[in-house]
Motif scaffolding. Structure first.
Motif, PDB file in Angstrom:
ATOM      1  N   THR A 115     -24.174 -40.720 -72.433  1.00  0.00           N
ATOM      2  CA  THR A 115     -25.521 -40.440 -71.937  1.00  0.00           C
ATOM      3  C   THR A 115     -25.454 -39.511 -70.738  1.00  0.00           C
ATOM      4  N   ALA A 116     -26.152 -38.378 -70.839  1.00  0.00           N
ATOM      5  CA  ALA A 116     -26.111 -37.366 -69.786  1.00  0.00           C
ATOM      6  C   ALA A 116     -27.021 -36.215 -70.182  1.00  0.00           C
ATOM      7  N   VAL A 117     -27.234 -35.312 -69.244  1.00  0.00           N
ATOM      8  CA  VAL A 117     -27.843 -34.028 -69.564  1.00  0.00           C
ATOM      9  C   VAL A 117     -26.704 -33.064 -69.890  1.00  0.00           C
ATOM     10  N   TYR A 118     -26.812 -32.407 -71.019  1.00  0.00           N
ATOM     11  CA  TYR A 118     -25.771 -31.497 -71.488  1.00  0.00           C
ATOM     12  C   TYR A 118     -26.198 -30.052 -71.279  1.00  0.00           C
ATOM     13  N   TYR A 119     -25.258 -29.257 -70.786  1.00  0.00           N
ATOM     14  CA  TYR A 119     -25.487 -27.853 -70.488  1.00  0.00           C
ATOM     15  C   TYR A 119     -24.384 -27.002 -71.124  1.00  0.00           C
ATOM     16  N   CYS A 120     -24.720 -25.765 -71.410  1.00  0.00           N
ATOM     17  CA  CYS A 120     -23.676 -24.813 -71.797  1.00  0.00           C
ATOM     18  C   CYS A 120     -23.561 -23.760 -70.698  1.00  0.00           C
ATOM     19  N   ASN A 121     -22.402 -23.154 -70.629  1.00  0.00           N
ATOM     20  CA  ASN A 121     -22.178 -22.055 -69.700  1.00  0.00           C
ATOM     21  C   ASN A 121     -20.828 -21.431 -70.033  1.00  0.00           C
ATOM     22  N   SER A 122     -20.483 -20.395 -69.318  1.00  0.00           N
ATOM     23  CA  SER A 122     -19.218 -19.720 -69.536  1.00  0.00           C
ATOM     24  C   SER A 122     -18.284 -20.049 -68.380  1.00  0.00           C
ATOM     25  N   PRO A 123     -17.244 -20.832 -68.632  1.00  0.00           N
ATOM     26  CA  PRO A 123     -16.336 -21.210 -67.552  1.00  0.00           C
ATOM     27  C   PRO A 123     -15.515 -20.024 -67.071  1.00  0.00           C
ATOM     28  N   VAL A 124     -15.358 -19.934 -65.741  1.00  0.00           N
ATOM     29  CA  VAL A 124     -14.534 -18.885 -65.150  1.00  0.00           C
ATOM     30  C   VAL A 124     -13.201 -19.496 -64.705  1.00  0.00           C
ATOM     31  N   PHE A 125     -13.259 -20.390 -63.737  1.00  0.00           N
ATOM     32  CA  PHE A 125     -12.098 -21.189 -63.347  1.00  0.00           C
ATOM     33  C   PHE A 125     -12.609 -22.378 -62.558  1.00  0.00           C
ATOM     34  N   GLY A 126     -11.897 -23.481 -62.632  1.00  0.00           N
ATOM     35  CA  GLY A 126     -12.349 -24.680 -61.939  1.00  0.00           C
ATOM     36  C   GLY A 126     -13.778 -25.008 -62.325  1.00  0.00           C
ATOM     37  N   ASN A 127     -14.622 -25.202 -61.339  1.00  0.00           N
ATOM     38  CA  ASN A 127     -16.027 -25.501 -61.582  1.00  0.00           C
ATOM     39  C   ASN A 127     -16.904 -24.247 -61.520  1.00  0.00           C
ATOM     40  N   VAL A 128     -16.304 -23.113 -61.410  1.00  0.00           N
ATOM     41  CA  VAL A 128     -17.057 -21.863 -61.340  1.00  0.00           C
ATOM     42  C   VAL A 128     -17.460 -21.417 -62.742  1.00  0.00           C
ATOM     43  N   VAL A 129     -18.740 -21.070 -62.884  1.00  0.00           N
ATOM     44  CA  VAL A 129     -19.245 -20.601 -64.176  1.00  0.00           C
ATOM     45  C   VAL A 129     -19.865 -19.223 -63.995  1.00  0.00           C
ATOM     46  N   ARG A 130     -20.045 -18.569 -65.119  1.00  0.00           N
ATOM     47  CA  ARG A 130     -20.458 -17.182 -65.069  1.00  0.00           C
ATOM     48  C   ARG A 130     -21.962 -17.000 -64.921  1.00  0.00           C
ATOM     49  N   PHE A 131     -22.743 -17.887 -65.514  1.00  0.00           N
ATOM     50  CA  PHE A 131     -24.190 -17.670 -65.599  1.00  0.00           C
ATOM     51  C   PHE A 131     -24.973 -18.742 -64.840  1.00  0.00           C
ATOM     52  N   LYS A 132     -26.250 -18.453 -64.641  1.00  0.00           N
ATOM     53  CA  LYS A 132     -27.155 -19.438 -64.066  1.00  0.00           C
ATOM     54  C   LYS A 132     -27.335 -20.574 -65.069  1.00  0.00           C
ATOM     55  N   TRP A 133     -27.386 -21.795 -64.565  1.00  0.00           N
ATOM     56  CA  TRP A 133     -27.550 -22.942 -65.451  1.00  0.00           C
ATOM     57  C   TRP A 133     -28.917 -22.940 -66.132  1.00  0.00           C
ATOM     58  N   GLY A 134     -28.930 -23.360 -67.392  1.00  0.00           N
ATOM     59  CA  GLY A 134     -30.182 -23.557 -68.094  1.00  0.00           C
ATOM     60  C   GLY A 134     -30.772 -24.910 -67.754  1.00  0.00           C
ATOM     61  N   GLN A 135     -31.774 -25.310 -68.522  1.00  0.00           N
ATOM     62  CA  GLN A 135     -32.455 -26.582 -68.222  1.00  0.00           C
ATOM     63  C   GLN A 135     -31.705 -27.777 -68.782  1.00  0.00           C
ATOM     64  N   GLY A 136     -30.771 -27.533 -69.672  1.00  0.00           N
ATOM     65  CA  GLY A 136     -30.010 -28.620 -70.269  1.00  0.00           C
ATOM     66  C   GLY A 136     -30.813 -29.361 -71.325  1.00  0.00           C
ATOM     67  N   THR A 137     -30.131 -30.270 -72.016  1.00  0.00           N
ATOM     68  CA  THR A 137     -30.782 -31.104 -73.024  1.00  0.00           C
ATOM     69  C   THR A 137     -30.291 -32.535 -72.841  1.00  0.00           C
ATOM     70  N   GLN A 138     -31.219 -33.466 -72.806  1.00  0.00           N
ATOM     71  CA  GLN A 138     -30.903 -34.868 -72.513  1.00  0.00           C
ATOM     72  C   GLN A 138     -30.369 -35.568 -73.763  1.00  0.00           C
ATOM     73  N   VAL A 139     -29.252 -36.237 -73.602  1.00  0.00           N
ATOM     74  CA  VAL A 139     -28.700 -37.097 -74.645  1.00  0.00           C
ATOM     75  C   VAL A 139     -28.668 -38.518 -74.106  1.00  0.00           C
ATOM     76  N   THR A 140     -29.304 -39.411 -74.831  1.00  0.00           N
ATOM     77  CA  THR A 140     -29.328 -40.819 -74.429  1.00  0.00           C
ATOM     78  C   THR A 140     -28.799 -41.649 -75.588  1.00  0.00           C
ATOM     79  N   VAL A 141     -27.767 -42.432 -75.310  1.00  0.00           N
ATOM     80  CA  VAL A 141     -27.144 -43.272 -76.331  1.00  0.00           C
ATOM     81  C   VAL A 141     -27.396 -44.724 -75.964  1.00  0.00           C
ATOM     82  N   SER A 142     -28.067 -45.422 -76.839  1.00  0.00           N
ATOM     83  CA  SER A 142     -28.369 -46.829 -76.589  1.00  0.00           C
ATOM     84  C   SER A 142     -27.298 -47.714 -77.216  1.00  0.00           C
ATOM     85  N   SER A 143     -27.061 -48.829 -76.580  1.00  0.00           N
ATOM     86  CA  SER A 143     -26.022 -49.748 -77.079  1.00  0.00           C
ATOM     87  C   SER A 143     -26.590 -50.737 -78.081  1.00  0.00           C
TER      88      SER A 143
END
Length: 119
Positions: free
Chosen positions: A91-119
């Motif tokens: 369960t989290a908000v999922y985002y895509c981006n282009s990894p550069v190195f470490g936590n550095v990414v190439r583009f501005k973050w989008g709004q993401g898409t929520q994934v919720t997994v119920s038990s």
């Protein structure tokens, strides 16, 4: 400015599946390594999968290895994340981006898409 638009999230029961999509507004998309990240409440954003420009040698975080599959379609400027056997811990908000190195990414973050997994 490149725009990233994620979609495909939703509410699913544990053990279920979802496929996330990300479309980039970039004509040279095929030149970019791409990755899927997620951020759960109270946690830092983490890289869960990445794929290089040649659509091979994907990387997966240990927590998703064997359950998630990343792929891309350069003709559609799109990257996908097939998620199987989902767990509540996914369960989290999922985002895509282009990894550069470490936590550095190439583009501005989008709004993401929520994934919720119920038990």
């Amino acid at each position: 400015q490149v725009q990233l638009v994620e979609s495909g999230g939703g509410l699913v029961q544990a053990g279920g599946s979802l496929t996330l999509s990300c479309v980039a507004s970039r004509s040279t998309f095929s030149d970019d390594n791409m990755g899927w990240y997620r951020q759960a409440p109270g946690n830092q954003r983490e890289l869960v999968a990445k794929i290089n420009t040649d659509n091979n040698n994907p990387y997966y975080a240990d927590s998703v290895k064997g359950r998630f599959t990343i792929s891309r379609d350069n003709a559609k400027n799109a990257v996908y994340l097939q998620m199987n056997n989902l767990e509540p811990e996914d369960t989290a908000v999922y985002y895509c981006n282009s990894p550069v190195f470490g936590n550095v990414v190439r583009f501005k973050w989008g709004q993401g898409t929520q994934v919720t997994v119920s038990s």
